[in-house]
Design a protein around this motif. Structure first.
Motif, PDB file in Angstrom:
ATOM      1  N   ALA A  88       0.688  -1.564  -0.135  1.00 32.75           N
ATOM      2  CA  ALA A  88       0.068  -0.053  -0.060  1.00 32.75           C
ATOM      3  C   ALA A  88       0.918   1.143   0.011  1.00 32.75           C
ATOM      4  CB  ALA A  88      -0.868   0.159   0.902  1.00 32.75           C
ATOM      5  N   LEU A  89       1.829   1.233   0.652  1.00 29.83           N
ATOM      6  CA  LEU A  89       2.652   1.968   0.643  1.00 29.83           C
ATOM      7  C   LEU A  89       3.222   3.225  -0.373  1.00 29.83           C
ATOM      8  CD1 LEU A  89       2.993   4.023   2.547  1.00 29.83           C
ATOM      9  CD2 LEU A  89       6.002   3.246   3.325  1.00 29.83           C
ATOM     10  N   THR A  90       4.340   1.474  -0.588  1.00 26.99           N
ATOM     11  CA  THR A  90       4.904   1.244  -2.286  1.00 26.99           C
ATOM     12  C   THR A  90       4.527   2.698  -3.072  1.00 26.99           C
ATOM     13  OG1 THR A  90       5.251  -0.603  -2.181  1.00 26.99           O
ATOM     14  CG2 THR A  90       6.821   0.845  -1.120  1.00 26.99           C
ATOM     15  N   LYS A  91       3.237   1.319  -3.815  1.00 27.43           N
ATOM     16  CA  LYS A  91       2.211   2.046  -4.818  1.00 27.43           C
ATOM     17  C   LYS A  91       1.157   3.502  -4.730  1.00 27.43           C
ATOM     18  CE  LYS A  91       2.623  -2.195  -6.105  1.00 27.43           C
ATOM     19  NZ  LYS A  91       4.375  -2.390  -7.175  1.00 27.43           N
ATOM     20  N   ALA A  92       1.281   3.690  -3.491  1.00 24.04           N
ATOM     21  CA  ALA A  92       0.111   4.741  -3.174  1.00 24.04           C
ATOM     22  C   ALA A  92       1.605   5.773  -3.327  1.00 24.04           C
ATOM     23  CB  ALA A  92      -0.134   4.841  -1.939  1.00 24.04           C
ATOM     24  N   GLU A 123      14.526  21.863 -14.852  1.00 18.45           N
ATOM     25  CA  GLU A 123      14.065  21.559 -13.678  1.00 18.45           C
ATOM     26  C   GLU A 123      13.012  20.545 -14.228  1.00 18.45           C
ATOM     27  OE1 GLU A 123      11.939  24.986 -12.363  1.00 18.45           O
ATOM     28  OE2 GLU A 123      13.581  26.181 -11.524  1.00 18.45           O
ATOM     29  N   VAL A 124      12.399  20.869 -14.827  1.00 24.38           N
ATOM     30  CA  VAL A 124      10.850  19.312 -15.139  1.00 24.38           C
ATOM     31  C   VAL A 124      12.109  17.601 -15.171  1.00 24.38           C
ATOM     32  CG1 VAL A 124       9.687  18.140 -16.260  1.00 24.38           C
ATOM     33  CG2 VAL A 124       9.460  20.300 -16.036  1.00 24.38           C
ATOM     34  N   GLY A 125      13.375  17.792 -15.622  1.00 27.88           N
ATOM     35  CA  GLY A 125      13.885  16.822 -15.679  1.00 27.88           C
ATOM     36  C   GLY A 125      14.960  16.931 -14.967  1.00 27.88           C
ATOM     37  N   GLN A 126      14.831  17.428 -14.225  1.00 29.73           N
ATOM     38  CA  GLN A 126      15.665  16.804 -12.614  1.00 29.73           C
ATOM     39  C   GLN A 126      14.243  15.953 -11.770  1.00 29.73           C
ATOM     40  OE1 GLN A 126      17.086  20.501 -11.480  1.00 29.73           O
ATOM     41  NE2 GLN A 126      19.429  19.925 -11.593  1.00 29.73           N
ATOM     42  N   MET A 127      12.898  16.636 -11.762  1.00 29.24           N
ATOM     43  CA  MET A 127      11.988  16.347 -11.036  1.00 29.24           C
ATOM     44  C   MET A 127      11.594  14.716 -11.676  1.00 29.24           C
ATOM     45  SD  MET A 127       9.540  19.143 -10.216  1.00 29.24           S
ATOM     46  CE  MET A 127       9.278  20.111 -11.483  1.00 29.24           C
ATOM     47  N   VAL A 128      12.061  15.148 -13.451  1.00 31.17           N
ATOM     48  CA  VAL A 128      11.419  12.714 -13.220  1.00 31.17           C
ATOM     49  C   VAL A 128      12.933  12.475 -13.133  1.00 31.17           C
ATOM     50  CG1 VAL A 128      11.300  12.116 -15.940  1.00 31.17           C
ATOM     51  CG2 VAL A 128      10.135  14.059 -15.602  1.00 31.17           C
ATOM     52  N   LEU A 155      13.163   6.759  -7.579  1.00 27.91           N
ATOM     53  CA  LEU A 155      12.384   6.497  -6.357  1.00 27.91           C
ATOM     54  C   LEU A 155      11.381   5.273  -6.887  1.00 27.91           C
ATOM     55  CD1 LEU A 155      10.442   7.353  -3.674  1.00 27.91           C
ATOM     56  CD2 LEU A 155       8.815   7.171  -5.578  1.00 27.91           C
ATOM     57  N   LEU A 156      10.827   5.643  -8.550  1.00 27.88           N
ATOM     58  CA  LEU A 156      10.360   4.286  -8.549  1.00 27.88           C
ATOM     59  C   LEU A 156      11.537   2.884  -8.272  1.00 27.88           C
ATOM     60  CD1 LEU A 156       8.844   5.011 -12.310  1.00 27.88           C
ATOM     61  CD2 LEU A 156       7.771   4.589 -10.148  1.00 27.88           C
ATOM     62  N   ALA A 157      12.280   3.470  -9.008  1.00 29.53           N
ATOM     63  CA  ALA A 157      12.935   1.449  -8.777  1.00 29.53           C
ATOM     64  C   ALA A 157      13.591   1.568  -7.465  1.00 29.53           C
ATOM     65  CB  ALA A 157      15.066   2.321  -9.800  1.00 29.53           C
ATOM     66  N   SER A 158      14.317   2.802  -6.937  1.00 31.53           N
ATOM     67  CA  SER A 158      14.579   2.263  -5.617  1.00 31.53           C
ATOM     68  C   SER A 158      13.016   1.679  -4.289  1.00 31.53           C
ATOM     69  CB  SER A 158      15.930   3.006  -4.828  1.00 31.53           C
ATOM     70  OG  SER A 158      14.566   4.260  -4.526  1.00 31.53           O
ATOM     71  N   SER A 159      12.171   1.863  -4.844  1.00 25.90           N
ATOM     72  CA  SER A 159      11.246   1.844  -3.929  1.00 25.90           C
ATOM     73  C   SER A 159      10.466   0.355  -3.795  1.00 25.90           C
ATOM     74  CB  SER A 159      10.002   2.548  -4.075  1.00 25.90           C
ATOM     75  OG  SER A 159       9.140   2.144  -5.118  1.00 25.90           O
ATOM     76  N   ALA A 160      11.027   0.044  -4.886  1.00 27.48           N
ATOM     77  CA  ALA A 160      10.917  -1.641  -5.524  1.00 27.48           C
ATOM     78  C   ALA A 160      11.717  -2.485  -4.446  1.00 27.48           C
ATOM     79  CB  ALA A 160      10.233  -1.614  -6.972  1.00 27.48           C
ATOM     80  N   THR A 161      12.882  -2.462  -4.378  1.00 26.59           N
ATOM     81  CA  THR A 161      14.160  -2.859  -4.161  1.00 26.59           C
ATOM     82  C   THR A 161      14.317  -2.977  -2.630  1.00 26.59           C
ATOM     83  OG1 THR A 161      15.301  -2.490  -6.257  1.00 26.59           O
ATOM     84  CG2 THR A 161      16.587  -3.244  -4.241  1.00 26.59           C
ATOM     85  N   ALA A 162      13.414  -1.880  -2.122  1.00 30.45           N
ATOM     86  CA  ALA A 162      13.876  -1.769  -0.452  1.00 30.45           C
ATOM     87  C   ALA A 162      12.384  -2.499  -0.198  1.00 30.45           C
ATOM     88  CB  ALA A 162      13.409   0.124  -0.665  1.00 30.45           C
ATOM     89  N   CYS A 163      11.213  -2.401  -0.323  1.00 30.63           N
ATOM     90  CA  CYS A 163       9.959  -2.796  -0.580  1.00 30.63           C
ATOM     91  C   CYS A 163      10.559  -4.357   0.017  1.00 30.63           C
ATOM     92  CB  CYS A 163       9.108  -2.701  -1.428  1.00 30.63           C
ATOM     93  SG  CYS A 163       7.296  -3.123  -0.643  1.00 30.63           S
ATOM     94  N   GLN A 164      11.319  -4.850  -1.174  1.00 28.40           N
ATOM     95  CA  GLN A 164      11.057  -6.787  -1.085  1.00 28.40           C
ATOM     96  C   GLN A 164      11.911  -6.493  -0.364  1.00 28.40           C
ATOM     97  OE1 GLN A 164      10.237  -9.056  -2.779  1.00 28.40           O
ATOM     98  NE2 GLN A 164       8.669  -8.273  -4.165  1.00 28.40           N
TER      99      GLN A 164
END
Length: 98
Positions: A40-44, A65-70, A76-85
């Motif tokens: 729930a936390l990682t997806k949301a 600035e847009v490029g930096q935010m993206v 975050l997409l890459a690290s949150s899945a790994t951290a969650c596992q």
């Protein structure tokens, strides 16, 4: 008129992102097991951050600035899945096959 439309869309995206952050936090507090809480936390939070970045991108002064935010969002997409596992395995719970 265009500026007013961009401001309105930006606020809509920012509020949507905030709602996803709140939903993820509620899921973290209410779900019964570690795997459900992390899911729930990682997806949301991932979707919430994507909406916040989209809202802030409409207000950005430059493409840099847009490029930096993206880039932050992609990291975050890459690290949150790994951290969650890793957290789920450390807690000793394996995902269920329901």
């Amino acid at each position: 008129m265009t500026e007013l439309l961009l401001d309105g869309l930006s606020w809509l995206l920012l509020i949507g992102g905030l709602l996803f952050f709140v939903a993820g936090s509620i899921g973290l507090l209410r779900f019964p097991d570690t795997v459900s809480r992390l899911h729930a936390l990682t997806k949301a939070d991932t979707l919430g951050l994507g909406l916040v970045i989209a809202g802030l991108s409409l207000r950005a002064d430059s493409l840099w600035e847009v490029g930096q935010m993206v880039l932050v969002w992609l990291l975050l997409l890459a690290s949150s899945a790994t951290a969650c596992q890793l957290l789920a395995r450390q807690a000793g719970e394996e995902p269920r096959d329901d």
